[in-house]
Design a protein around this motif. Structure first.
Motif, PDB file in Angstrom:
ATOM      1  N   VAL A 152       0.847  -1.180   0.000  1.00 19.80           N
ATOM      2  CA  VAL A 152       0.000   0.000   0.000  1.00 19.80           C
ATOM      3  C   VAL A 152       0.889   1.237   0.000  1.00 19.80           C
ATOM      4  O   VAL A 152       1.869   1.311   0.740  1.00 19.80           O
ATOM      5  N   HIS A 153       0.526   2.182  -0.835  1.00 18.68           N
ATOM      6  CA  HIS A 153       1.313   3.406  -0.998  1.00 18.68           C
ATOM      7  C   HIS A 153       0.705   4.505  -0.121  1.00 18.68           C
ATOM      8  O   HIS A 153      -0.470   4.838  -0.244  1.00 18.68           O
ATOM      9  N   TYR A 154       1.519   5.076   0.775  1.00 19.48           N
ATOM     10  CA  TYR A 154       1.059   6.155   1.658  1.00 19.48           C
ATOM     11  C   TYR A 154       1.784   7.451   1.327  1.00 19.48           C
ATOM     12  O   TYR A 154       2.979   7.461   1.014  1.00 19.48           O
ATOM     13  N   ARG A 155       1.030   8.555   1.429  1.00 16.23           N
ATOM     14  CA  ARG A 155       1.598   9.897   1.326  1.00 16.23           C
ATOM     15  C   ARG A 155       1.110  10.685   2.543  1.00 16.23           C
ATOM     16  O   ARG A 155      -0.100  10.798   2.769  1.00 16.23           O
ATOM     17  N   VAL A 215       8.247  -1.735   5.617  1.00 10.17           N
ATOM     18  CA  VAL A 215       8.176  -0.413   4.993  1.00 10.17           C
ATOM     19  C   VAL A 215       9.273  -0.310   3.932  1.00 10.17           C
ATOM     20  O   VAL A 215      10.425  -0.669   4.186  1.00 10.17           O
ATOM     21  N   HIS A 216       8.901   0.179   2.766  1.00  9.36           N
ATOM     22  CA  HIS A 216       9.833   0.230   1.634  1.00  9.36           C
ATOM     23  C   HIS A 216       9.778   1.602   0.966  1.00  9.36           C
ATOM     24  O   HIS A 216       8.778   2.310   1.045  1.00  9.36           O
ATOM     25  N   ASP A 241      10.491  18.340   2.869  1.00  7.78           N
ATOM     26  CA  ASP A 241       9.542  19.468   2.813  1.00  7.78           C
ATOM     27  C   ASP A 241       8.198  19.128   3.443  1.00  7.78           C
ATOM     28  O   ASP A 241       7.129  19.474   2.921  1.00  7.78           O
ATOM     29  N   GLY A 242       8.253  18.429   4.580  1.00  6.47           N
ATOM     30  CA  GLY A 242       7.027  18.141   5.320  1.00  6.47           C
ATOM     31  C   GLY A 242       6.137  17.072   4.727  1.00  6.47           C
ATOM     32  O   GLY A 242       4.988  16.903   5.157  1.00  6.47           O
ATOM     33  N   GLU A 243       6.643  16.325   3.768  1.00  6.02           N
ATOM     34  CA  GLU A 243       5.832  15.263   3.165  1.00  6.02           C
ATOM     35  C   GLU A 243       6.642  13.975   3.083  1.00  6.02           C
ATOM     36  O   GLU A 243       7.796  13.989   2.653  1.00  6.02           O
ATOM     37  N   ALA A 244       6.042  12.887   3.516  1.00  2.14           N
ATOM     38  CA  ALA A 244       6.685  11.569   3.476  1.00  2.14           C
ATOM     39  C   ALA A 244       5.888  10.652   2.560  1.00  2.14           C
ATOM     40  O   ALA A 244       4.650  10.704   2.527  1.00  2.14           O
ATOM     41  N   GLU A 245       6.619   9.824   1.831  1.00  7.65           N
ATOM     42  CA  GLU A 245       5.990   8.797   1.002  1.00  7.65           C
ATOM     43  C   GLU A 245       6.681   7.469   1.268  1.00  7.65           C
ATOM     44  O   GLU A 245       7.903   7.423   1.429  1.00  7.65           O
ATOM     45  N   PHE A 246       5.899   6.402   1.304  1.00  8.09           N
ATOM     46  CA  PHE A 246       6.479   5.081   1.523  1.00  8.09           C
ATOM     47  C   PHE A 246       5.465   4.008   1.144  1.00  8.09           C
ATOM     48  O   PHE A 246       4.264   4.270   1.026  1.00  8.09           O
ATOM     49  N   MET A 247       5.983   2.785   0.947  1.00  6.57           N
ATOM     50  CA  MET A 247       5.164   1.622   0.652  1.00  6.57           C
ATOM     51  C   MET A 247       5.171   0.705   1.868  1.00  6.57           C
ATOM     52  O   MET A 247       6.186   0.583   2.555  1.00  6.57           O
TER      53      MET A 247
END
Length: 296
Positions: free
Chosen positions: A221-224, A240-241, A247-253
């Motif tokens: 699942v892709h999270y932003r 977690v991958h 800049d205050g934003e994280a993305e991960f699988m």
């Protein structure tokens, strides 16, 4: 009702096993995706279905009966390979009309409309056609046929994006008419858009079969996330991958079976926004073909 059924199809070339115990079925009015990289065994399986080769073992059944008991079973099938070869001195229109006559279709109005949609010049000889135009001739002929099983092996090779969309439109139209479609491709997004169910083949063996929704157990699942906090702790968690934050934003699988644990940790942070993106077929596919996944 099952239109096509494969039962334990195996094909060996000498000591090399190209296809190993492949079994699946395609139902009436269904688009069935058959995915895997080049060399995985897709084309060999299809060649066994259309009778171009004989399987070493196993059985192909059309409408519930073994093809061995149906000398004329190919009348049920329209097949388009990934690299179409045509009669060089015939025009594209002549080839299309020839195949229409073979299948008993005399709907020239539909033929003309489809030629326009695929932007084909039917007056040119086939020897002058590009790969994409040869593909168009074969696709038009298949869609105009009276066959109730359409088999496409890498069908959009050589087509531009506009023609790909035209192909997708006619696949769905054929499905609406009650025809069954086997769509073999390594273009995962294409299968994801069109297929009701799919089979993943790896090194000649089927490793998963089902609807996309049923395959989520092997995906990520892709999270932003928008947050002022440092989420590096989350990035180090098991499952977690591809974690990145700036800049205050994280993305991960996140592996599907680790989502609960990750969400339990995330709730302790100040979150301005969290967006969940649906899992993609690419995620499923790469899990199986990742050398470190342990899949077999």
């Amino acid at each position: 009702m099952s239109v096509l059924e494969l039962k334990g199809i195996t094909k060996r070339f000498g000591k090399f096993t190209a296809v190993d115990d492949v079994s699946f079925e395609i139902r009436e009015g269904e688009v069935f995706g058959f995915i895997g990289p080049n060399g995985a065994g897709k084309s060999t399986t299809i060649r066994a279905i259309i009778g171009a080769i004989s399987p070493t073992s196993g059985e192909v059944r059309i409408h519930g009966k073994p093809v061995a008991a149906q000398p004329d079973y190919r009348k049920h099938i329209a097949y388009v390979p990934g690299d179409v070869q045509l009669w060089p001195n015939l025009t594209g229109g002549e080839v299309i009309r020839f195949f229409m006559k073979l299948s008993g279709n005399d709907d020239t109005e539909k033929m003309d409309a489809m030629i326009r949609e695929f932007r084909l010049d039917p007056k040119k000889k086939c020897k002058t056609y590009s790969k994409g135009n040869r593909q168009k001739v074969a696709l038009i002929s298949a869609f105009l046929s009276e066959a109730d099983l359409l088999i496409f092996d890498e069908p959009t090779t050589g087509l531009d994006p506009l023609m790909e969309r035209t192909f997708h439109h006619h696949v769905l139209a054929a499905k609406f008419e009650g025809k069954s479609i086997l769509l073999s491709s390594h273009i995962l997004s294409e299968v994801e858009k069109l297929a009701d169910r799919m089979a993943i083949i790896r090194e000649g063996r089927i490793i998963e079969t089902g609807r996309f929704s049923e395959l989520k157990h092997i995906t990520r699942v892709h999270y932003r996330v928008r947050t002022p906090d440092d989420l590096s702790e989350v990035g180090r968690m098991e499952g977690v991958h591809e974690f990145r934050q700036e800049d205050g934003e994280a993305e991960f699988m996140v592996d599907a079976d680790k989502v609960k644990e990750v969400l339990a940790v995330l709730k302790h942070f100040e979150l301005d926004n969290i967006e969940t993106l649906p899992p993609k077929l690419e995620d499923i596919f790469m899990r199986y073909y990742d050398a470190g996944s342990g899949a077999s």
